[in-house]
Design an enzyme around this catalytic site. Structure first.
Site, PDB file in Angstrom:
ATOM      1  N   ASP A  91      -5.031 -23.335   7.466  1.00 41.48           N
ATOM      2  CA  ASP A  91      -6.116 -22.574   6.838  1.00 41.48           C
ATOM      3  C   ASP A  91      -6.308 -22.963   5.375  1.00 41.48           C
ATOM      4  O   ASP A  91      -7.420 -22.885   4.853  1.00 41.48           O
ATOM      5  CB  ASP A  91      -5.851 -21.061   6.970  1.00 41.48           C
ATOM      6  CG  ASP A  91      -6.635 -20.468   8.132  1.00 41.48           C
ATOM      7  OD1 ASP A  91      -7.789 -20.868   8.329  1.00 41.48           O
ATOM      8  OD2 ASP A  91      -6.097 -19.600   8.846  1.00 41.48           O
ATOM      9  N   GLU A 121     -11.831 -18.069   5.287  1.00 39.93           N
ATOM     10  CA  GLU A 121     -10.581 -18.847   5.282  1.00 39.93           C
ATOM     11  C   GLU A 121      -9.634 -18.334   4.203  1.00 39.93           C
ATOM     12  O   GLU A 121      -8.411 -18.320   4.397  1.00 39.93           O
ATOM     13  CB  GLU A 121     -10.871 -20.333   5.058  1.00 39.93           C
ATOM     14  CG  GLU A 121     -11.817 -20.986   6.070  1.00 39.93           C
ATOM     15  CD  GLU A 121     -11.336 -20.916   7.502  1.00 39.93           C
ATOM     16  OE1 GLU A 121     -10.239 -20.396   7.753  1.00 39.93           O
ATOM     17  OE2 GLU A 121     -12.077 -21.378   8.395  1.00 39.93           O
ATOM     18  N   HIS A 124      -7.933 -15.419   5.651  1.00 34.56           N
ATOM     19  CA  HIS A 124      -6.897 -15.821   6.623  1.00 34.56           C
ATOM     20  C   HIS A 124      -5.614 -16.176   5.891  1.00 34.56           C
ATOM     21  O   HIS A 124      -4.530 -15.756   6.260  1.00 34.56           O
ATOM     22  CB  HIS A 124      -7.358 -17.023   7.463  1.00 34.56           C
ATOM     23  CG  HIS A 124      -8.585 -16.739   8.279  1.00 34.56           C
ATOM     24  ND1 HIS A 124      -9.252 -17.718   8.975  1.00 34.56           N
ATOM     25  CD2 HIS A 124      -9.259 -15.592   8.516  1.00 34.56           C
ATOM     26  CE1 HIS A 124     -10.287 -17.174   9.586  1.00 34.56           C
ATOM     27  NE2 HIS A 124     -10.319 -15.895   9.326  1.00 34.56           N
ATOM     28  N   TYR A 128      -1.611 -14.330   6.100  1.00 35.07           N
ATOM     29  CA  TYR A 128      -0.276 -14.876   6.423  1.00 35.07           C
ATOM     30  C   TYR A 128       0.729 -14.469   5.357  1.00 35.07           C
ATOM     31  O   TYR A 128       1.871 -14.120   5.664  1.00 35.07           O
ATOM     32  CB  TYR A 128      -0.325 -16.407   6.537  1.00 35.07           C
ATOM     33  CG  TYR A 128      -1.319 -16.911   7.558  1.00 35.07           C
ATOM     34  CD1 TYR A 128      -1.209 -16.539   8.900  1.00 35.07           C
ATOM     35  CD2 TYR A 128      -2.372 -17.749   7.205  1.00 35.07           C
ATOM     36  CE1 TYR A 128      -2.125 -16.986   9.836  1.00 35.07           C
ATOM     37  CE2 TYR A 128      -3.290 -18.200   8.132  1.00 35.07           C
ATOM     38  CZ  TYR A 128      -3.170 -17.819   9.446  1.00 35.07           C
ATOM     39  OH  TYR A 128      -4.078 -18.257  10.366  1.00 35.07           O
ATOM     40  N   GLU A 188      -9.948 -25.841  14.009  1.00 38.58           N
ATOM     41  CA  GLU A 188     -10.269 -24.443  14.288  1.00 38.58           C
ATOM     42  C   GLU A 188     -10.325 -24.136  15.781  1.00 38.58           C
ATOM     43  O   GLU A 188     -10.137 -22.994  16.183  1.00 38.58           O
ATOM     44  CB  GLU A 188     -11.617 -24.099  13.650  1.00 38.58           C
ATOM     45  CG  GLU A 188     -11.621 -24.381  12.164  1.00 38.58           C
ATOM     46  CD  GLU A 188     -12.853 -23.873  11.457  1.00 38.58           C
ATOM     47  OE1 GLU A 188     -13.957 -24.174  11.935  1.00 38.58           O
ATOM     48  OE2 GLU A 188     -12.707 -23.182  10.443  1.00 38.58           O
ATOM     49  N   GLU A 222     -12.325 -17.895  13.888  1.00 38.55           N
ATOM     50  CA  GLU A 222     -12.231 -19.340  14.165  1.00 38.55           C
ATOM     51  C   GLU A 222     -13.150 -19.770  15.306  1.00 38.55           C
ATOM     52  O   GLU A 222     -13.714 -20.855  15.285  1.00 38.55           O
ATOM     53  CB  GLU A 222     -10.784 -19.755  14.475  1.00 38.55           C
ATOM     54  CG  GLU A 222      -9.787 -19.530  13.348  1.00 38.55           C
ATOM     55  CD  GLU A 222     -10.161 -20.156  12.008  1.00 38.55           C
ATOM     56  OE1 GLU A 222     -11.151 -20.900  11.921  1.00 38.55           O
ATOM     57  OE2 GLU A 222      -9.445 -19.867  11.030  1.00 38.55           O
ATOM     58  N   HIS A 225     -16.425 -20.169  13.779  1.00 40.10           N
ATOM     59  CA  HIS A 225     -16.476 -21.351  12.907  1.00 40.10           C
ATOM     60  C   HIS A 225     -16.613 -22.626  13.745  1.00 40.10           C
ATOM     61  O   HIS A 225     -17.449 -23.487  13.446  1.00 40.10           O
ATOM     62  CB  HIS A 225     -15.208 -21.463  12.035  1.00 40.10           C
ATOM     63  CG  HIS A 225     -14.989 -20.296  11.120  1.00 40.10           C
ATOM     64  ND1 HIS A 225     -13.860 -20.145  10.364  1.00 40.10           N
ATOM     65  CD2 HIS A 225     -15.771 -19.222  10.844  1.00 40.10           C
ATOM     66  CE1 HIS A 225     -13.951 -19.022   9.656  1.00 40.10           C
ATOM     67  NE2 HIS A 225     -15.095 -18.448   9.939  1.00 40.10           N
TER      68      HIS A 225
HETATM   69 ZN    ZN Z   1      -9.074 -19.794   9.235  1.00 36.97          ZN
HETATM   70 ZN    ZN Z   2     -12.127 -21.365  10.248  1.00 35.50          ZN
END
Ligand code: ZN
Ligand code: ZN
Length: 348
Positions: A91, A121, A124, A128, A188, A222, A225
């Site tokens: 990511d 992104e 994302h 994490y 992705e 994703e 995307h």
């Molecule tokens: Zn992502």
């Molecule tokens: Zn993405």
């Protein structure tokens, strides 16, 4: 058009040109975005879908997962942390790459969509870190992020993507933009799935459901995307027939094929001793995904036609794409964006 000639960054404002761009790249565009006057009106639906998927990590309370964490086996904990940071490493490439693509695309509606994707992104990536910071002390968080950088198998599979992205950075030509897009589809639309499978497999056992909720939101993003980038490639090729040549079509098949091999290799490495995941079944799943991406690109299947061999992953896709269904994890009603026939989401 010379597909090897560098694309130039268009001026911010060009009053002499129309608002509706005359091309996705190398187009004449005023730089003013009027969503009611765009070349591909279906892009507005896509933009709306992306916006309605908005979420942020802090909305998900990690308390349940924090309690369960100590009950996971040592193996499960190790794989959990490895996959978490490996997904973060993928990511991390997307935010700057989407932003860079935005600079060279002349259609303002596509610029806006790349901007929204770049923002997602970034979320994302944060998620994490958020998951990790809920579960392990800072020192281990940092060590795990470094582990993702040093792991030779992670490096090997990321290299393919990195090479294409770096090539476009160094030399932003139409040909390199095309290759960047195909690699973005791999990232992705294929590379995330061994990781997703691991978390969903835990969820099937009622473990770490909050993490899986977050993962399901990432997967939902994703899918959109990858779908968008497929549409982008189709438009790029149809507007620029010089790019739509035999060699490039072969590149798509070869590149997706290689990503499939690398994803299988990664799965064998990372999911080897995980109860509940059959590696052979996962291999079929990756091929199933690759076929799906190729069809989204308007090309033919690379592998034998198959039903989804891991329907417990498919459940999540359906839940997310359909209009209103109860959230698989939280069992409370959630409304998702309506998917219209016109934008072809049946292939998601
Ligand atoms: Zn992502
Ligand atoms: Zn993405």
């Amino acid at each position: 058009m010379n597909i090897q000639a560098p694309l130039s960054k268009i001026k911010l404002l060009n009053p002499e040109f129309p608002n509706k761009s005359t091309g996705i790249i190398n187009g004449q565009s005023s730089g003013l975005l009027n969503w009611n006057d765009i070349a591909y009106p279906q892009m507005y639906d896509l933009y709306q879908t992306l916006l309605s998927n908005f979420w942020k990590a802090q909305e998900i309370n990690m308390q349940d997962d924090i309690k369960q964490w100590d009950h996971l086996s040592e193996k499960e904990q190790d794989v959990f942390l490895r996959i978490n940071t490996q997904l973060a490493s993928l990511d991390s490439l997307q935010t700057p790459t989407m932003t860079q693509a935005m600079d060279y695309v002349t259609d303002s509606s596509f610029k806006a969509i790349f901007a929204v994707i770049a923002q997602q992104e970034a979320v994302h990536n944060e998620s994490y870190s958020y998951i990790l910071s809920s579960l392990v002390p800072l020192r281990e968080q940092n060590d795990r992020f470094n582990q993702a950088k040093e792991d030779p198998i992670v490096q090997k599979r990321n290299q393919l993507i990195l090479d294409a992205y770096e090539q476009f950075r160094q030399s932003p030509t139409p040909q390199h933009l095309f290759k960047l897009a195909i690699n973005s589809i791999n990232l992705e639309g294929i590379y995330f799935y061994a990781g997703f499978a691991f978390f969903y497999n835990l969820a099937r056992q009622q473990k770490m459901l909050k993490t899986s909720t977050m993962i399901s939101y990432i997967q939902r993003d994703e899918m959109q995307h990858a779908y968008f980038v497929c549409q982008f490639v189709r438009i790029l090729l149809s507007e620029n027939p010089e790019l739509n040549n035999e060699e490039n079509i072969q590149y798509v098949y070869d590149c997706i094929h290689e990503a499939v091999q690398l994803e299988k290799e990664w799965a064998h490495y990372i999911l080897a001793d995980i109860d509940g995941i059959e590696l052979e079944e996962f291999e079929q799943y990756v091929e199933y995904l690759a076929n799906k991406r190729l069809r989204q690109l308007g090309l033919s299947n690379l592998f034998e036609e198959k039903e989804n061999p891991m329907p417990w992953i498919h459940v999540f896709s359906d839940e997310m794409i359909n209009e209103t269904k109860s959230d698989f994890f939280e069992q409370k009603s959630r409304t998702y964006t309506k998917v219209t026939q016109s934008n072809g989401f049946d292939e998601l």
